[in-house]
Structure formats: structure tokens, C-alpha cells
Motif scaffolding. Structure first.
Motif, mmCIF file in Angstrom:
data_model
loop_
_atom_site.group_PDB
_atom_site.id
_atom_site.type_symbol
_atom_site.label_atom_id
_atom_site.label_comp_id
_atom_site.label_asym_id
_atom_site.label_seq_id
_atom_site.Cartn_x
_atom_site.Cartn_y
_atom_site.Cartn_z
ATOM 1 N N UNK A 144 -6.474 13.662 22.539
ATOM 2 C CA UNK A 144 -6.373 13.191 23.917
ATOM 3 C C UNK A 144 -7.779 13.059 24.482
ATOM 4 N N UNK A 145 -8.032 11.926 25.117
ATOM 5 C CA UNK A 145 -9.334 11.654 25.715
ATOM 6 C C UNK A 145 -9.207 11.593 27.224
ATOM 7 N N UNK A 146 -10.219 12.070 27.918
ATOM 8 C CA UNK A 146 -10.257 12.021 29.374
ATOM 9 C C UNK A 146 -11.074 10.808 29.789
ATOM 10 N N UNK A 147 -10.617 10.123 30.825
ATOM 11 C CA UNK A 147 -11.337 8.962 31.318
ATOM 12 C C UNK A 147 -10.784 8.520 32.652
ATOM 13 N N UNK A 148 -10.966 7.241 32.929
ATOM 14 C CA UNK A 148 -10.488 6.665 34.182
ATOM 15 C C UNK A 148 -9.717 5.395 33.891
ATOM 16 N N UNK A 149 -8.662 5.144 34.663
ATOM 17 C CA UNK A 149 -7.919 3.896 34.598
ATOM 18 C C UNK A 149 -8.563 2.943 35.593
ATOM 19 N N UNK A 150 -8.984 1.785 35.111
ATOM 20 C CA UNK A 150 -9.671 0.801 35.951
ATOM 21 C C UNK A 150 -9.016 -0.569 35.784
ATOM 22 N N UNK A 151 -9.311 -1.479 36.701
ATOM 23 C CA UNK A 151 -8.743 -2.827 36.649
ATOM 24 C C UNK A 151 -9.426 -3.691 35.600
ATOM 25 N N UNK A 152 -10.697 -3.432 35.339
ATOM 26 C CA UNK A 152 -11.472 -4.151 34.330
ATOM 27 C C UNK A 152 -12.624 -3.238 33.913
ATOM 28 N N UNK A 153 -13.274 -3.532 32.787
ATOM 29 C CA UNK A 153 -14.299 -2.610 32.286
ATOM 30 C C UNK A 153 -15.354 -2.193 33.306
ATOM 31 N N UNK A 154 -15.849 -3.128 34.108
ATOM 32 C CA UNK A 154 -16.931 -2.808 35.038
ATOM 33 C C UNK A 154 -16.457 -2.576 36.464
ATOM 34 N N UNK A 155 -15.143 -2.465 36.660
ATOM 35 C CA UNK A 155 -14.601 -2.236 37.999
ATOM 36 C C UNK A 155 -14.895 -0.809 38.454
ATOM 37 N N UNK A 156 -14.952 -0.588 39.758
ATOM 38 C CA UNK A 156 -15.168 0.777 40.247
ATOM 39 C C UNK A 156 -13.993 1.692 39.887
ATOM 40 N N UNK A 157 -14.238 2.973 39.954
ATOM 41 C CA UNK A 157 -13.223 3.952 39.558
ATOM 42 C C UNK A 157 -11.971 3.913 40.429
ATOM 43 N N UNK A 158 -12.071 3.367 41.625
ATOM 44 C CA UNK A 158 -10.920 3.288 42.524
ATOM 45 C C UNK A 158 -10.265 1.910 42.519
ATOM 46 N N UNK A 159 -10.431 1.164 41.433
ATOM 47 C CA UNK A 159 -9.948 -0.219 41.381
ATOM 48 C C UNK A 159 -8.463 -0.356 41.074
ATOM 49 N N UNK A 160 -7.783 0.733 40.733
ATOM 50 C CA UNK A 160 -6.347 0.697 40.454
ATOM 51 C C UNK A 160 -5.628 1.485 41.545
ATOM 52 N N UNK A 161 -4.632 0.861 42.145
ATOM 53 C CA UNK A 161 -3.828 1.512 43.176
ATOM 54 C C UNK A 161 -3.200 2.779 42.602
#
Length: 153
Positions: free
Chosen positions: A106-123
Motif C-alpha cells: 500500500x502506498x500513500x499519496x494524493x488523489x488529483x485531477x491531473x498529474x500537475x493539479x493542486x492537491x485539492x483538485x478533486x472534490x
């Protein structure tokens, strides 16, 4: 003048060591690879990278390419943000991804709208345990960092 990435992206970069260096070298090539035991009869994948296989105690290893697919195993929205530099992007997510081809990893990361999108880019309402995701890589302070996008946005 700082570039646009530095404006919205805190530079929290990984620590490199001899065992983990190949992970980051492959990430720079947009490849997700996991360390595996190279001893015949074992072949167990392991993360985080380390010199010795925890299953058979062999010091032989190789790096196997993963599909980059997985599912959200868990997630959180830090309140308040874990680091003050992230306050501007709140609410943002931190997710734990279970790899499709290595379910014990299991890897920790962030769900984003696109690779270079900000960390808050997904509702936040779009995150679901079990949602299928695909790895992408973003340049953060000169380091290719794995992030995740929904397989079916």
C-alpha cells in the motif's frame, strides 16, 4: 520570482537512501516499480525497499514494473492541515492505495485531477473506499512523485 508550482505546491520531497534510490529513479521515468526478492522460489515484493527479504532473508533483489493500477484502501482529509504550508490547499486528501498487482503493498499519496493539479483538485465527495485509481507522476521540487487519478473520472 518563484514558478507557479512553487506557489501552490509545498516542497516536501522524499529522503533518498541506497535501498530506495531505484524507486525514485524509475519514478523519474514515469514507471512504478517495486523491489522484489530475486531468490529463486521466493520472489516476494516488498515496500518500503530494504536490503533483506523479510520472507526468506535473501539479499538478492530486483525491481519489477507494476501496472500502476490500484484501489483506494483508505483516505483522510487532515483538519487542520498537517503542515502549515498546506493550509492554502485545504481541504486536500491523503489516500492509501492498495496496488492491484501487489495487494499487500500500500502506498500513500494524493488523489488529483491531473498529474500537475493542486492537491485539492478533486472534490472530497468523489473519494470512495475501493475506487479504482491509476498512478501518475508529478514534478515536486525536481523529484517525480507518484500521485493518483481516478480510473473513471
Amino acid at each position: 520570482m518563484a514558478d507557479a508550482t512553487a506557489k501552490h505546491e509545498p516542497l516536501l520531497t522524499p529522503t533518498f537512501d541506497d535501498d530506495g534510490a531505484p524507486f525514485w529513479e524509475y519514478a523519474a521515468k514515469n514507471e512504478l516499480r517495486m523491489q522484489a526478492c530475486a531468490r529463486q522460489g521466493c520472489g516476494e515484493l516488498r515496500f518500503p525497499p530494504r536490503p533483506c527479504c523479510p520472507h526468506c532473508r535473501s539479499f538478492d533483489s530486483e525491481w519489477r514494473r507494476m501496472s500502476g493500477r490500484g484501489r483506494i484502501w483508505s483516505y483522510v482529509f487532515p483538519h487542520p492541515p498537517l503542515l502549515p504550508a498546506y493550509a492554502e490547499q485545504a481541504p486536500y486528501n491523503a489516500i492509501v492505495v492498495e496496488l492491484a498487482d501487489a495487494p499487500r503493498i500500500r502506498l500513500v499519496g494524493n488523489l488529483v485531477a491531473s498529474p500537475d493539479a493542486p492537491l485539492n483538485s478533486v472534490d472530497p465527495d468523489r473519494l470512495r473506499i475501493g475506487a479504482k485509481v491509476q498512478v501518475v507522476f508529478a514534478d515536486v521540487g525536481g523529484v517525480a512523485v507518484p500521485r493518483w487519478i481516478l480510473e473513471r473520472p
